[in-house]
Design a protein around this motif. Structure first.
Motif, PDB file in Angstrom:
ATOM      1  N   ALA A   1      16.756  76.168  81.414  1.00 15.07           N
ATOM      2  CA  ALA A   1      15.996  75.581  80.308  1.00 15.07           C
ATOM      3  C   ALA A   1      15.189  76.644  79.579  1.00 15.07           C
ATOM      4  CB  ALA A   1      15.083  74.472  80.830  1.00 15.07           C
ATOM      5  N   LYS A   2      14.602  77.564  80.322  1.00 15.36           N
ATOM      6  CA  LYS A   2      13.818  78.630  79.693  1.00 15.36           C
ATOM      7  C   LYS A   2      14.682  79.453  78.750  1.00 15.36           C
ATOM      8  CE  LYS A   2      11.030  82.721  80.692  1.00 15.36           C
ATOM      9  NZ  LYS A   2      10.526  83.635  81.735  1.00 15.36           N
ATOM     10  N   ARG A   3      15.914  79.726  79.145  1.00 15.56           N
ATOM     11  CA  ARG A   3      16.829  80.495  78.285  1.00 15.56           C
ATOM     12  C   ARG A   3      17.146  79.750  76.997  1.00 15.56           C
ATOM     13  NH1 ARG A   3      19.233  84.685  81.262  1.00 15.56           N
ATOM     14  NH2 ARG A   3      20.751  84.932  79.591  1.00 15.56           N
ATOM     15  N   LEU A   4      17.115  78.429  77.050  1.00 11.16           N
ATOM     16  CA  LEU A   4      17.453  77.642  75.869  1.00 11.16           C
ATOM     17  C   LEU A   4      16.311  77.593  74.859  1.00 11.16           C
ATOM     18  CD1 LEU A   4      19.293  74.585  77.479  1.00 11.16           C
ATOM     19  CD2 LEU A   4      20.271  76.718  76.622  1.00 11.16           C
ATOM     20  N   LEU A   5      15.075  77.754  75.317  1.00  8.98           N
ATOM     21  CA  LEU A   5      13.929  77.630  74.413  1.00  8.98           C
ATOM     22  C   LEU A   5      13.919  78.753  73.380  1.00  8.98           C
ATOM     23  CD1 LEU A   5      10.973  76.657  76.771  1.00  8.98           C
ATOM     24  CD2 LEU A   5      12.037  75.216  75.020  1.00  8.98           C
ATOM     25  N   SER A   6      13.556  78.395  72.150  1.00  6.15           N
ATOM     26  CA  SER A   6      13.348  79.392  71.112  1.00  6.15           C
ATOM     27  C   SER A   6      12.045  80.143  71.399  1.00  6.15           C
ATOM     28  CB  SER A   6      13.269  78.719  69.740  1.00  6.15           C
ATOM     29  OG  SER A   6      12.107  77.892  69.657  1.00  6.15           O
ATOM     30  N   ASP A   7      11.787  81.207  70.669  1.00 10.14           N
ATOM     31  CA  ASP A   7      10.565  81.972  70.885  1.00 10.14           C
ATOM     32  C   ASP A   7       9.318  81.125  70.669  1.00 10.14           C
ATOM     33  OD1 ASP A   7      11.790  84.314  71.626  1.00 10.14           O
ATOM     34  OD2 ASP A   7      11.872  85.118  69.589  1.00 10.14           O
ATOM     35  N   LYS A   8       9.419  80.132  69.804  1.00 10.99           N
ATOM     36  CA  LYS A   8       8.272  79.253  69.544  1.00 10.99           C
ATOM     37  C   LYS A   8       8.365  77.961  70.366  1.00 10.99           C
ATOM     38  CE  LYS A   8      10.498  76.943  65.632  1.00 10.99           C
ATOM     39  NZ  LYS A   8      10.430  76.592  64.205  1.00 10.99           N
TER      40      LYS A   8
ATOM     41  N   ILE B   1       3.067  75.236  90.187  1.00 13.43           N
ATOM     42  CA  ILE B   1       3.272  76.594  90.698  1.00 13.43           C
ATOM     43  C   ILE B   1       4.675  77.094  90.359  1.00 13.43           C
ATOM     44  CG2 ILE B   1       3.298  78.040  92.756  1.00 13.43           C
ATOM     45  CD1 ILE B   1       1.270  76.155  94.007  1.00 13.43           C
ATOM     46  N   LEU B   2       5.671  76.209  90.463  1.00 11.66           N
ATOM     47  CA  LEU B   2       7.034  76.594  90.102  1.00 11.66           C
ATOM     48  C   LEU B   2       7.114  76.991  88.635  1.00 11.66           C
ATOM     49  CD1 LEU B   2      10.056  76.855  90.743  1.00 11.66           C
ATOM     50  CD2 LEU B   2      10.291  74.411  90.231  1.00 11.66           C
ATOM     51  N   CYS B   3       6.505  76.207  87.764  1.00  8.54           N
ATOM     52  CA  CYS B   3       6.542  76.512  86.328  1.00  8.54           C
ATOM     53  C   CYS B   3       5.772  77.792  86.013  1.00  8.54           C
ATOM     54  CB  CYS B   3       5.989  75.340  85.527  1.00  8.54           C
ATOM     55  SG  CYS B   3       7.078  73.917  85.450  1.00  8.54           S
ATOM     56  N   ASP B   4       4.681  78.042  86.734  1.00  9.15           N
ATOM     57  CA  ASP B   4       3.975  79.312  86.557  1.00  9.15           C
ATOM     58  C   ASP B   4       4.905  80.482  86.846  1.00  9.15           C
ATOM     59  OD1 ASP B   4       1.604  78.150  85.822  1.00  9.15           O
ATOM     60  OD2 ASP B   4       0.640  78.354  87.771  1.00  9.15           O
ATOM     61  N   GLU B   5       5.766  80.309  87.848  1.00  6.98           N
ATOM     62  CA  GLU B   5       6.704  81.366  88.223  1.00  6.98           C
ATOM     63  C   GLU B   5       7.835  81.492  87.216  1.00  6.98           C
ATOM     64  OE1 GLU B   5       9.817  81.904  91.829  1.00  6.98           O
ATOM     65  OE2 GLU B   5       7.720  81.712  92.432  1.00  6.98           O
ATOM     66  N   VAL B   6       8.362  80.358  86.758  1.00  7.22           N
ATOM     67  CA  VAL B   6       9.517  80.381  85.852  1.00  7.22           C
ATOM     68  C   VAL B   6       9.106  80.790  84.441  1.00  7.22           C
ATOM     69  CG1 VAL B   6      11.311  78.973  84.758  1.00  7.22           C
ATOM     70  CG2 VAL B   6      10.798  78.678  87.193  1.00  7.22           C
ATOM     71  N   PHE B   7       8.061  80.157  83.908  1.00  8.12           N
ATOM     72  CA  PHE B   7       7.669  80.379  82.510  1.00  8.12           C
ATOM     73  C   PHE B   7       6.543  81.404  82.364  1.00  8.12           C
ATOM     74  CE2 PHE B   7       9.367  76.046  82.715  1.00  8.12           C
ATOM     75  CZ  PHE B   7      10.380  76.134  81.771  1.00  8.12           C
ATOM     76  N   GLY B   8       5.847  81.693  83.467  1.00  8.70           N
ATOM     77  CA  GLY B   8       4.706  82.599  83.405  1.00  8.70           C
ATOM     78  C   GLY B   8       3.416  81.814  83.310  1.00  8.70           C
ATOM     79  N   GLY B   9       2.476  82.097  84.216  1.00  5.98           N
ATOM     80  CA  GLY B   9       1.211  81.369  84.205  1.00  5.98           C
ATOM     81  C   GLY B   9       0.468  81.495  82.902  1.00  5.98           C
ATOM     82  N   ASN B  10       0.635  82.613  82.191  1.00  8.20           N
ATOM     83  CA  ASN B  10      -0.045  82.796  80.905  1.00  8.20           C
ATOM     84  C   ASN B  10       0.538  81.908  79.817  1.00  8.20           C
ATOM     85  OD1 ASN B  10       2.326  84.449  81.157  1.00  8.20           O
ATOM     86  ND2 ASN B  10       1.765  85.458  79.256  1.00  8.20           N
ATOM     87  N   ASN B  11       1.688  81.313  80.078  1.00  8.96           N
ATOM     88  CA  ASN B  11       2.300  80.414  79.095  1.00  8.96           C
ATOM     89  C   ASN B  11       2.000  78.942  79.370  1.00  8.96           C
ATOM     90  OD1 ASN B  11       3.538  82.358  77.420  1.00  8.96           O
ATOM     91  ND2 ASN B  11       5.155  82.648  78.927  1.00  8.96           N
TER      92      ASN B  11
END
Length: 616
Positions: free
Chosen positions: A146-153, A170-180
């Motif tokens: 899913a992350k690969r499918l997302l556009s930059d915005k 916690i999983l999403c922090d790892e996949v997408f980055g906690g700063n996101n």
């Protein structure tokens, strides 16, 4: 408590010398030892049958044409419904939509233990000691694609309850980055729970992450319509208008800031008078302060962002000082009004019962789906993201996300496209997801006899997952090239199929031709390329003609298209699909990964043809 530890180098040496382990097993063990992970989830990865199938098969999409709803016309959004396992669908979409999805909303299984989560055709219950590991394995595979499918915005919303919310965060922090991470919405799904044993839990969560927080969420999550600029409020203009739009004046007084004596000072006005906060003519510690410090005041006056305005309310001078608040230009270049109220992370309506009522209304008094999300919840979430083009829901359920997308398009004149993915367990895809949105598009009658007009300016296309053999033989590659037709249509938004290409008959044995957002020509027999080039010279297209040549290799006969190079983009299939999937597919079952170098078969023609067989 002291523990005897063996250093990593010693362990690696012991693994290398161990008998009874294959080289692959030794490599895997050493990779685990070398894994440097300071924080995050650890779970037992659970094999998944659908993933194992992908080791030997490649997913493609096959359109069920008899279910296509296309009365919306050529200019209407072409929404897509895919029946099948969402891991297969995400794999295929990684070719057609990598970096193109603006909003993902999913409502995955909550893993309550009450037969809501199926893993490898079996319900996962509370007695399963690997219950959470299976769920995390399941979600991890899908979220990474899913992350690969997302556009930059792009952003992703994920509905969840307390059974897995902490793990998911916690999983999403790892996949997408906690700063996101942006926010956790709390949705009040019901007003009470009389049967509660302990605390009445009446909320669920919706996690929101961005693909790239550099596209500031501040400019997206803003609670007002793009077209609702207050013209009276922004009635002035200045030399900054081309950059910032219009502005209005506001007082430079206290604005919810904590008191600081350094912000309580006098400013000299043009008449020599001294102005203190709240129009005072002297220092007084009454809580009023300026919003800006002295240096920023000086800068603001020099840059003309501050201005002295005559005022009868000011005591120390005939002037008061005001600052300009501008509209701003968002990331897409659209003029927007910054002032307003940000969306709240507390959603109090609609409640879950509204979703049930909507289904009962659409299905004539019956509700074929348990606890569907209400349309209002999805429209609220979708409205928080400006300039959305493409929406994806790969846990589509009853299809609320498509319903909400079409509803928003009807409200604001948008052209959002929605892609839904769901399996057909208990015929849900055919009889619920598809049927619901078919009725929404075509119109329906409520149980009270009220006719509801359809959202007719929409098209809906129905696809099923199919497979080709992944073994890298000439026959399999050519079969995949043939099976990619629908993927190429989806990738290019090209669904109109003319019977002629110039003066040549379009015969599927040799070629396919589609018109749409991008015009597409699929060439199955390269021998006909010289005749196609002659036709292309005299034709016009929507942008460059996308030419896909079926070849067992990577050379798409670009030289043969040189006379029309400015009008075409030439791509070899299926190698482009292999390339797109190489970071998504699991390791093959003993098959080598196809390399990117041309082979001797590239120059061979794939069959004998007779010009008269395809020329008009």
């Amino acid at each position: 408590m002291n523990r005897n530890k063996i250093d990593k180098a010693t362990l690696i040496s012991k693994i290398q010398q161990a008998d009874g382990l294959t080289n692959e097993e030794k490599s895997s063990l050493m990779a685990l030892l070398n894994e440097d992970k300071t924080y995050g989830l650890v779970w037992e990865d659970s094999p998944e049958e659908v993933e194992e199938n992908l080791r030997s098969h490649i997913p493609v999409l096959h359109e069920v044409t008899e279910r296509a709803l296309t009365d919306g016309g050529a200019d209407a959004p072409n929404h897509i419904l895919i029946e099948g396992d969402n891991l297969d669908a995400l794999t295929a979409l990684s070719y057609t939509h990598e970096g193109k999805i603006d909003v993902i909303y999913i409502d995955p299984p909550y893993n309550t233990g009450n037969e809501d989560f199926v893993y490898n055709d079996k319900y996962v219950n509370t007695e399963d000691s690997y219950r959470h590991s299976k769920w995390l394995s399941f979600m991890n595979r899908r979220l990474r694609i899913a992350k690969r499918l997302l556009s930059d915005k792009g952003v992703i919303f994920i509905s969840i309850d307390d059974n897995e919310q902490a793990n998911l965060k916690i999983l999403c922090d790892e996949v997408f980055g906690g700063n996101n991470f942006v926010a956790k919405f709390d949705w009040r799904k019901k007003t009470g729970a009389n049967d509660a044993k302990d605390i009445a839990v009446i909320t669920e969560s919706v996690l929101l992450y961005t693909k790239n927080h550099a596209f500031t969420i501040e400019q997206k999550i803003w609670n007002q319509d793009d077209n609702s600029i207050n013209k009276d409020r922004y009635k002035y203009s200045d030399e900054f208008v081309e950059i910032r739009g219009k502005f209005y004046y506001d007082t430079l007084d206290r604005g919810g800031l904590q008191y600081s004596d350094s912000l309580n000072y006098g400013i000299e006005a043009p008449d020599g008078g001294i102005i203190f906060p709240n129009g005072r003519d002297h220092y007084e510690n009454d809580g009023w302060i300026w919003k800006w410090g002295k240096d920023k005041i000086k800068w603001g006056l020099e840059q003309k962002f501050l201005e002295f305005i005559k005022s009868k309310k000011s005591k120390g001078s005939q002037y008061t000082i005001k600052y300009k608040v501008y509209q701003f230009v968002d990331n897409e270049g659209n003029l927007r009004e910054r002032s307003g109220r940000a969306y709240s992370n507390l959603i109090t309506e609609p409640i879950n019962q509204q979703g049930n009522s909507e289904m009962i209304s659409i299905f004539g008094g019956k509700n074929p789906f348990s606890n569907p999300k209400p349309v209002g919840l999805l429209t609220y979430l979708l409205k928080t993201v400006s300039q959305t083009t493409t929406v994806l829901d790969f846990f589509a359920g009853s299809g609320t996300t498509l319903h909400a997308t079409m509803q928003l398009n009807a409200e604001d004149g948008g052209h959002r496209q929605c892609i839904l993915v769901t399996n057909n367990e208990n015929s849900i895809c055919e009889q619920v997801t598809y049927e619901r949105n078919k009725r929404v598009i075509q119109g329906y009658t409520t149980p009270k006899g009220q006719a509801v007009e359809g959202l007719s300016n929409n098209n809906l296309r129905y696809y099923k997952i199919d497979y080709t053999n992944r073994a890298h033989t000439h026959e399999n590659r050519m079969a995949l090239a043939q099976a990619m037709t629908e993927l190429l249509q989806i990738k290019n938004g090209a669904y109109e199929a003319p019977e002629l290409f110039g003066h040549l008959k379009v015969k599927p044995r040799y070629m396919r031709y589609f018109r749409g957002d991008n015009d597409v020509l699929v060439v199955y027999v390269p021998e006909i390329i010289p005749h196609l080039v002659n036709e292309i010279k005299a034709m016009s297209f929507n942008g460059k003609l996308q030419v896909y040549v079926a070849i067992d290799g990577n050379y798409p006969f670009a030289d043969e298209f040189a006379p029309v190079a400015t009008k075409v983009e030439v791509v070899a299939i299926p190698s482009v699909y292999y390339h797109a999937l190489k970071h998504v597919l699991p390791d093959a079952s003993g098959e080598p990964t196809p390399d990117d170098t041309p082979n001797d078969e590239d120059a061979q023609l794939l069959g004998e043809t007779n010009k008269n067989d395809y020329q008009d």
